[in-house]
Design a protein around this motif. Structure first.
Motif, short mmCIF file in Angstrom:
data_model
loop_
_atom_site.label_atom_id
_atom_site.label_comp_id
_atom_site.label_asym_id
_atom_site.label_seq_id
_atom_site.Cartn_x
_atom_site.Cartn_y
_atom_site.Cartn_z
N UNK A 21 0.93 -1.18 -0.10
CA UNK A 21 -0.14 -0.08 -0.11
C UNK A 21 0.76 1.54 -0.09
N UNK A 22 0.54 2.31 -0.92
CA UNK A 22 1.37 3.43 -1.01
C UNK A 22 2.36 3.55 -1.85
N UNK A 23 2.77 2.58 -2.56
CA UNK A 23 3.76 2.27 -3.33
C UNK A 23 3.66 3.22 -4.69
N UNK A 24 2.47 3.08 -5.35
CA UNK A 24 2.20 3.75 -6.51
C UNK A 24 2.06 5.30 -6.18
N UNK A 25 1.54 5.67 -4.86
CA UNK A 25 1.21 6.78 -4.35
C UNK A 25 2.64 7.73 -4.24
N UNK A 26 3.67 7.08 -3.72
CA UNK A 26 4.77 7.57 -3.25
C UNK A 26 5.69 7.96 -4.67
N UNK A 27 5.65 6.87 -5.50
CA UNK A 27 6.36 6.86 -6.75
C UNK A 27 5.75 8.01 -7.55
N UNK A 28 4.37 8.19 -7.55
CA UNK A 28 3.80 9.35 -8.36
C UNK A 28 4.30 10.82 -7.76
N UNK A 29 4.30 10.84 -6.43
CA UNK A 29 4.76 12.16 -5.70
C UNK A 29 6.00 12.26 -5.80
N UNK A 30 6.71 11.54 -6.40
CA UNK A 30 8.20 11.52 -6.81
C UNK A 30 8.56 12.72 -7.80
N UNK A 46 10.33 13.76 8.18
CA UNK A 46 11.35 12.90 8.55
C UNK A 46 11.23 11.69 7.78
N UNK A 47 9.71 11.11 7.55
CA UNK A 47 9.81 9.75 6.74
C UNK A 47 9.59 9.98 5.34
N UNK A 48 9.73 11.26 4.68
CA UNK A 48 10.05 11.42 3.46
C UNK A 48 8.56 12.01 2.73
N UNK A 49 7.50 12.00 3.39
CA UNK A 49 6.52 12.33 2.94
C UNK A 49 6.27 14.05 2.60
N UNK A 50 5.61 14.36 1.60
CA UNK A 50 5.53 15.85 1.29
C UNK A 50 4.80 16.61 2.19
N UNK A 51 5.19 17.76 2.82
CA UNK A 51 4.11 18.08 3.64
C UNK A 51 3.73 19.69 3.13
N UNK A 69 -4.26 15.22 -4.29
CA UNK A 69 -5.48 14.85 -3.48
C UNK A 69 -5.64 13.31 -3.04
N UNK A 70 -4.44 12.76 -3.32
CA UNK A 70 -4.43 11.38 -3.16
C UNK A 70 -3.55 11.40 -1.58
N UNK A 71 -3.00 12.46 -0.91
CA UNK A 71 -2.32 12.40 -0.07
C UNK A 71 -2.84 13.29 1.32
N UNK A 72 -2.51 12.55 2.53
CA UNK A 72 -3.20 13.39 3.60
C UNK A 72 -2.04 13.82 4.36
N UNK A 73 -0.80 13.85 3.90
CA UNK A 73 0.20 14.32 4.59
C UNK A 73 0.72 15.61 4.41
#
Length: 199
Positions: A21-30, A46-51, A69-73
């Motif tokens: 879960x979240x792999x596709x989302x992470x690669x897209x946000x890259x 610190x976890x690498x999520x875009x804030x 719109x797919x991220x809550x961070x």
């Protein structure tokens, strides 16, 4: 001893458990990280999520907002939304953790305004130079419980907007280049005694 091939082991795990879960989302946000420094700046936890993302010279697009719109961070978003349609603005409703939204040149509709109004964590909302923001649409934001700063410069609000202002204890409001008269500004000041009004 025979050892299983790593690629077959991974394939077996994917077949059994599905993709992580979240792999596709992470690669897209890259894709936002790749654009950093080219009209866009961002901050990560610190976890690498875009804030936080600031579209400084690069305009926002529907695709950007639909992806975000797919991220809550995400906590902060700012940029020029002149190219964004209702589909992009409506996608912002998925950013439930958003605390600061600062957009310019929004083409607001009732649907997109209601989507923004669903962001209950917002403390700062700026919709500069958005002539579609009328007193009626302003009413969509009246129930934002944590709102402290509201930017309405360059919008179509007028003296009839007073009753539509947020019920939250605003600290600052920007009202330059609006249709408010001096009487309307005084009425706003009376409603929020400690409010800083920027004209």
């Amino acid at each position: 001893m025979h050892r299983p091939r790593p690629d077959l082991l991974l394939l077996t795990l994917l077949l059994v458990f599905g993709p992580v879960s979240g792999c596709e989302k992470t690669s897209s946000l890259d894709s936002f990280q790749a654009r950093q420094g080219r009209g866009l700046s961002l901050a990560q936890d610190l976890s690498g999520q875009i804030t936080a993302i600031r579209f400084e010279t690069s305009p926002l697009t529907d695709a950007d907002l639909q992806l975000l719109g797919t991220t809550t961070a995400l906590r902060e978003l700012s940029g020029d939304a002149a190219q964004v349609t209702e589909a992009g603005l409506t996608a912002l409703g998925g950013c439930s953790g958003l605390q600061s939204l600062q957009l310019a040149s929004c083409r607001l509709t009732e649907n997109s305004a209601r989507s923004i109004a669903s962001l209950k964590a917002l403390t700062t909302l700026t919709l500069t130079d958005s002539p579609e923001l009328t007193p009626e649409l302003l009413g969509c934001f009246s129930e934002l419980p944590k709102l402290l700063e509201l930017g309405l410069s360059g919008t179509a609000i007028d003296d009839t907007c007073i009753a539509q202002l947020p019920k939250a204890p605003l600290r600052s409001i920007s009202l330059s280049r609006t249709r408010l008269t001096s009487a309307g500004v005084q009425a706003v000041a009376a409603q929020y005694p400690s409010l800083e009004i920027i004209l």
